[in-house]
Each structure stands twice: as structure tokens, then as C-alpha cells.
Enzyme design. Structure first.
Site, PDB file in Angstrom:
ATOM      1  N   ASP A  37     -37.986   1.077   1.662  1.00 22.38           N
ATOM      2  CA  ASP A  37     -38.646   2.013   2.577  1.00 22.38           C
ATOM      3  C   ASP A  37     -39.734   2.719   1.754  1.00 22.38           C
ATOM      4  O   ASP A  37     -40.022   2.319   0.621  1.00 22.38           O
ATOM      5  CB  ASP A  37     -37.599   3.004   3.130  1.00 22.38           C
ATOM      6  CG  ASP A  37     -37.962   3.527   4.522  1.00 22.38           C
ATOM      7  OD1 ASP A  37     -39.136   3.910   4.712  1.00 22.38           O
ATOM      8  OD2 ASP A  37     -37.083   3.547   5.399  1.00 22.38           O
ATOM      9  N   ILE A  38     -40.320   3.754   2.293  1.00 29.54           N
ATOM     10  CA  ILE A  38     -41.345   4.480   1.533  1.00 29.54           C
ATOM     11  C   ILE A  38     -40.684   5.213   0.357  1.00 29.54           C
ATOM     12  O   ILE A  38     -39.472   5.475   0.390  1.00 29.54           O
ATOM     13  CB  ILE A  38     -42.130   5.468   2.440  1.00 29.54           C
ATOM     14  CG1 ILE A  38     -41.183   6.497   3.070  1.00 29.54           C
ATOM     15  CG2 ILE A  38     -42.896   4.699   3.521  1.00 29.54           C
ATOM     16  CD1 ILE A  38     -41.921   7.618   3.799  1.00 29.54           C
ATOM     17  N   ASP A  74     -24.561  -2.600  -3.063  1.00 24.98           N
ATOM     18  CA  ASP A  74     -25.721  -3.478  -2.839  1.00 24.98           C
ATOM     19  C   ASP A  74     -26.326  -3.221  -1.462  1.00 24.98           C
ATOM     20  O   ASP A  74     -26.071  -3.965  -0.520  1.00 24.98           O
ATOM     21  CB  ASP A  74     -25.213  -4.928  -2.972  1.00 24.98           C
ATOM     22  CG  ASP A  74     -26.271  -5.978  -2.671  1.00 24.98           C
ATOM     23  OD1 ASP A  74     -27.465  -5.703  -2.867  1.00 24.98           O
ATOM     24  OD2 ASP A  74     -25.882  -7.084  -2.253  1.00 24.98           O
ATOM     25  N   LEU A  75     -27.107  -2.145  -1.349  1.00 22.50           N
ATOM     26  CA  LEU A  75     -27.678  -1.810  -0.047  1.00 22.50           C
ATOM     27  C   LEU A  75     -29.172  -2.125   0.022  1.00 22.50           C
ATOM     28  O   LEU A  75     -29.802  -1.927   1.055  1.00 22.50           O
ATOM     29  CB  LEU A  75     -27.397  -0.336   0.287  1.00 22.50           C
ATOM     30  CG  LEU A  75     -25.900  -0.006   0.372  1.00 22.50           C
ATOM     31  CD1 LEU A  75     -25.677   1.471   0.677  1.00 22.50           C
ATOM     32  CD2 LEU A  75     -25.195  -0.867   1.415  1.00 22.50           C
ATOM     33  N   LYS A  76     -29.751  -2.604  -1.067  1.00 26.76           N
ATOM     34  CA  LYS A  76     -31.141  -3.129  -1.088  1.00 26.76           C
ATOM     35  C   LYS A  76     -32.114  -2.196  -0.364  1.00 26.76           C
ATOM     36  O   LYS A  76     -32.770  -2.609   0.600  1.00 26.76           O
ATOM     37  CB  LYS A  76     -31.200  -4.506  -0.445  1.00 26.76           C
ATOM     38  CG  LYS A  76     -30.321  -5.564  -1.096  1.00 26.76           C
ATOM     39  CD  LYS A  76     -30.521  -6.909  -0.407  1.00 26.76           C
ATOM     40  CE  LYS A  76     -29.711  -8.013  -1.012  1.00 26.76           C
ATOM     41  NZ  LYS A  76     -28.251  -7.871  -0.879  1.00 26.76           N
ATOM     42  N   THR A 118     -38.306   8.305   0.959  1.00 28.91           N
ATOM     43  CA  THR A 118     -37.065   7.978   1.678  1.00 28.91           C
ATOM     44  C   THR A 118     -36.085   7.237   0.774  1.00 28.91           C
ATOM     45  O   THR A 118     -34.876   7.511   0.783  1.00 28.91           O
ATOM     46  CB  THR A 118     -37.402   7.131   2.931  1.00 28.91           C
ATOM     47  OG1 THR A 118     -38.316   7.865   3.729  1.00 28.91           O
ATOM     48  CG2 THR A 118     -36.166   6.802   3.744  1.00 28.91           C
ATOM     49  N   LYS A 153     -18.639  -5.849  -5.547  1.00 24.70           N
ATOM     50  CA  LYS A 153     -19.898  -5.549  -4.860  1.00 24.70           C
ATOM     51  C   LYS A 153     -19.596  -5.202  -3.405  1.00 24.70           C
ATOM     52  O   LYS A 153     -18.974  -5.973  -2.686  1.00 24.70           O
ATOM     53  CB  LYS A 153     -20.835  -6.755  -4.900  1.00 24.70           C
ATOM     54  CG  LYS A 153     -22.198  -6.444  -4.293  1.00 24.70           C
ATOM     55  CD  LYS A 153     -23.141  -7.610  -4.451  1.00 24.70           C
ATOM     56  CE  LYS A 153     -23.015  -8.604  -3.335  1.00 24.70           C
ATOM     57  NZ  LYS A 153     -23.594  -8.186  -2.052  1.00 24.70           N
ATOM     58  N   GLN A 179     -27.194 -20.474   0.750  1.00 28.22           N
ATOM     59  CA  GLN A 179     -27.917 -20.252  -0.507  1.00 28.22           C
ATOM     60  C   GLN A 179     -28.779 -21.472  -0.839  1.00 28.22           C
ATOM     61  O   GLN A 179     -28.385 -22.608  -0.571  1.00 28.22           O
ATOM     62  CB  GLN A 179     -26.943 -19.978  -1.652  1.00 28.22           C
ATOM     63  CG  GLN A 179     -26.113 -18.711  -1.486  1.00 28.22           C
ATOM     64  CD  GLN A 179     -26.911 -17.433  -1.717  1.00 28.22           C
ATOM     65  OE1 GLN A 179     -28.140 -17.421  -1.617  1.00 28.22           O
ATOM     66  NE2 GLN A 179     -26.223 -16.338  -1.998  1.00 28.22           N
ATOM     67  N   ARG A 228     -18.482 -16.010  -1.403  1.00 30.23           N
ATOM     68  CA  ARG A 228     -17.671 -16.987  -0.679  1.00 30.23           C
ATOM     69  C   ARG A 228     -16.839 -17.892  -1.582  1.00 30.23           C
ATOM     70  O   ARG A 228     -15.733 -18.290  -1.202  1.00 30.23           O
ATOM     71  CB  ARG A 228     -18.576 -17.811   0.249  1.00 30.23           C
ATOM     72  CG  ARG A 228     -18.923 -17.027   1.512  1.00 30.23           C
ATOM     73  CD  ARG A 228     -20.115 -17.590   2.223  1.00 30.23           C
ATOM     74  NE  ARG A 228     -21.357 -17.356   1.497  1.00 30.23           N
ATOM     75  CZ  ARG A 228     -22.558 -17.568   1.986  1.00 30.23           C
ATOM     76  NH1 ARG A 228     -22.691 -18.048   3.210  1.00 30.23           N
ATOM     77  NH2 ARG A 228     -23.646 -17.314   1.268  1.00 30.23           N
ATOM     78  N   THR A 236     -31.921 -15.023  -2.891  1.00 32.93           N
ATOM     79  CA  THR A 236     -31.564 -16.377  -3.347  1.00 32.93           C
ATOM     80  C   THR A 236     -31.391 -17.356  -2.187  1.00 32.93           C
ATOM     81  O   THR A 236     -31.257 -18.558  -2.404  1.00 32.93           O
ATOM     82  CB  THR A 236     -30.257 -16.338  -4.173  1.00 32.93           C
ATOM     83  OG1 THR A 236     -29.335 -15.468  -3.527  1.00 32.93           O
ATOM     84  CG2 THR A 236     -30.510 -15.840  -5.570  1.00 32.93           C
TER      85      THR A 236
HETATM   86  O1  C5P Z   1     -21.131 -15.814  -0.755  1.00 27.63           O
HETATM   87  P1  C5P Z   1     -22.183 -15.747  -1.831  1.00 27.63           P
HETATM   88  O2  C5P Z   1     -21.641 -15.926  -3.234  1.00 27.63           O
HETATM   89  O3  C5P Z   1     -23.372 -16.624  -1.523  1.00 27.63           O
HETATM   90  O4  C5P Z   1     -22.674 -14.226  -1.753  1.00 27.63           O
HETATM   91  C1  C5P Z   1     -23.727 -13.729  -2.519  1.00 27.63           C
HETATM   92  C2  C5P Z   1     -23.798 -12.254  -2.358  1.00 27.63           C
HETATM   93  O5  C5P Z   1     -24.916 -11.788  -3.112  1.00 27.63           O
HETATM   94  C3  C5P Z   1     -24.014 -11.775  -0.917  1.00 27.63           C
HETATM   95  O6  C5P Z   1     -23.300 -10.551  -0.785  1.00 27.63           O
HETATM   96  C4  C5P Z   1     -25.494 -11.522  -0.816  1.00 27.63           C
HETATM   97  O7  C5P Z   1     -25.807 -10.471   0.050  1.00 27.63           O
HETATM   98  C5  C5P Z   1     -25.835 -11.113  -2.256  1.00 27.63           C
HETATM   99  N1  C5P Z   1     -27.227 -11.347  -2.675  1.00 27.63           N
HETATM  100  C6  C5P Z   1     -27.838 -12.591  -2.644  1.00 27.63           C
HETATM  101  N2  C5P Z   1     -29.146 -12.727  -3.044  1.00 27.63           N
HETATM  102  C7  C5P Z   1     -29.832 -11.670  -3.496  1.00 27.63           C
HETATM  103  C8  C5P Z   1     -29.219 -10.406  -3.535  1.00 27.63           C
HETATM  104  C9  C5P Z   1     -27.889 -10.287  -3.130  1.00 27.63           C
HETATM  105  O8  C5P Z   1     -27.204 -13.587  -2.290  1.00 27.63           O
HETATM  106  N3  C5P Z   1     -31.075 -11.807  -3.935  1.00 27.63           N
END
Ligand code: C5P
Length: 238
Positions: free
Chosen positions: A65-66, A60-62, A69, A33, A194, A215, A124
Site C-alpha cells: 500500500d502507500i 506473511d501478510l505481504k 499505511t 508461517k 507453483q 502443502r 513463486t
Molecule cells: O504449499 P506451498 O509450499 O506451495 O506454500 C508456499 C507458501 O509460501 C504459501 O503460503 C504461499 O503463500 C507462500 N509464498 C509463496 N511465494 C512467495 C511468497 C510466499 O509461495 N513469493
């Protein structure tokens, strides 16, 4: 072939750190990712580097926007040939529909397979207090389920959700719907920021299609051993 249910998050800022981690994980991990930290630092080159090594990429750039875009933004990302792209479901039904249609159209025009498009439900890292602070009166679980159904109605392939909400989504959206779950912590590992977390085995048991682990792998003293431990834990439930 490596188990594609494990997606390792490359939440590190430099090319050197990425290369070190990917080499260290070797054949154990085939899905990575790339999130905003790395993408904003290195741009599309890092996706190309991973693809050259035959790795799959969840970009994963989430996007949020409208509709116009987001649709055009996704089409610009298509040239990087990611395997999964995402938008934020908070953008609503019309935004998600436009996003999905634009991406499919652009992939057809380019003659390439369309990446999977999934929707982030509720981060999360958010707990009930954070949620209420935004003025929401219902529960996070209800909002996640509602947003997952909306994503499916819009034509998305799946969602990102916490493992805690996965079983409900699986029941409501069926077996083919992708559920990608971050918030994964093997027993005894720090939860960091988290809030809605589960172990790798718990997430798979609840019905997750793929788990995202950051992590707990890259910040571990031995990332390769950490990944192998997670893979073994997932195998035991499949
Ligand atoms: O380090 P960790 O396992 O907590 O990382 C979780 C990854 O998942 C991060 O890159 C975070 O941006 C991504 N993420 C998240 N919750 C979401 C969507 C993506 O933790 N709803």
C-alpha cells in the site's frame, strides 16, 4: 532445538486444523508461517497461541500500500510479537524505507526486539508468461535481483524469493541478507500452482537462509514424516 531453517506454512483455515498439525509436528518444527488464509480467519489469536507454545512466527501478510499505511500497518502487527514480517517490494523504495523506519521506531518505543522485515520479490507461482502478461519486458530473474537490491538499500533484512534466484541474490546482497524461499517441493511431490520450484536440499545449496514448506507437509499423509524427511535432506548439505 529444532532446525529453524524449516518454516512450516499453516495454510489451513481452522484453529482445529492448526492445533492438529502443530501437535503432530511436535519438536521437529519450531518456526511457523501464518499467512492470509489463517490470519483473516482467526486474527491475531493464532499468533498468540503459537507464541505461548514457544514457536517462532513468520507473519506473511505481504503488505502492499502507500508508505504511510504500510508503516502504520506493521506497527499495529508488532503487538503480536511476530519474528518476521513482510511487505511487497512492488511498493517501491520509499514504501520499504518508511516501513523499516516505522517498525524500528515502534519496536524501540515498546522496548522490544524489532522483528525481521523482509520483502516479497516476485511470487513463486508466476512464470514468464504471467510476467509478460503484466506488461513487463525484462526477465523475472532480473526483476527479482533488482528488487532484492532495492530492499537492501531500503534497510530491509532480506527477501522472499524463489530458490532459482537465490544464488544470484546471495552473491549480490552478501551473507547476512536473509533469503526465505517458498516454492519447495521434495522430489516426486506435486508442484501444484507453483512454477519456480526446487527441492529443500537444492534451495539450501543455492544459499537460502530458510525454506517455507506448505502443502508438502500439511497435505501429506504423514506430516511428521514429511517434515523429518525435509530436515534430513537439509542436514545432508550443511
Ligand atoms: O504449499 P506451498 O509450499 O506451495 O506454500 C508456499 C507458501 O509460501 C504459501 O503460503 C504461499 O503463500 C507462500 N509464498 C509463496 N511465494 C512467495 C511468497 C510466499 O509461495 N513469493
Amino acid at each position: 532445538m529444532a532446525d529453524e531453517r524449516l518454516i512450516a506454512a499453516l495454510d489451513v483455515p481452522t484453529r482445529g486444523q492448526v492445533e492438529q498439525l502443530v501437535v503432530c509436528l511436535g519438536d521437529s518444527v519450531s518456526y511457523y508461517k501464518v499467512g492470509m488464509e489463517l490470519f483473516y480467519a482467526l486474527g491475531g489469536d493464532i499468533v498468540a497461541w503459537l507464541k505461548e507454545r514457544e514457536k517462532k512466527v513468520f507473519l506473511d501478510l505481504k503488505l502492499h500500500d502507500i508508505p504511510n499505511t504500510v508503516g502504520n500497518g506493521l506497527c499495529s502487527l508488532l503487538r503480536l510479537r511476530p519474528d518476521i514480517l513482510n511487505v511487497h517490494t512492488a511498493g517501491g523504495l520509499r514504501m520499504m524505507q518508511t516501513a523499516s523506519e516505522a517498525l524500528h521506531h515502534a519496536a524501540d518505543q515498546a522496548g522490544i526486539p524489532c522483528p525481521k522485515l523482509i520483502g516479497v520479490t516476485v511470487l513463486t507461482s508466476m512464470d514468464a508468461e504471467d510476467w509478460a502478461g503484466l506488461g513487463h519486458t525484462g526477465t523475472i530473474a532480473d526483476a527479482v535481483l533488482r528488487r532484492a537490491k532495492l530492499a537492501q538499500e531500503a534497510g530491509l533484512d532480506g527477501v522472499v524469493a524463489s530458490p532459482a534466484e537465490t544464488a544470484e541474490i546471495r552473491r549480490a546482497c552478501g551473507e547476512d541478507f536473509l533469503i526465505v524461499t517458498p516454492g519447495i517441493r521434495p522430489a516426486g511431490v506435486s508442484h501444484d500452482d507453483q512454477r519456480r520450484v526446487m527441492t529443500p536440499a537444492g534451495a539450501i545449496r543455492a544459499g537460502a537462509s530458510q525454506i517455507v514448506v506448505g502443502r508438502a507437509i500439511y497435505a501429506s499423509e504423514n506430516p511428521h514424516a514429511a517434515a523429518e524427511g525435509i530436515l534430513k535432506e537439509m542436514e545432508a548439505v550443511s
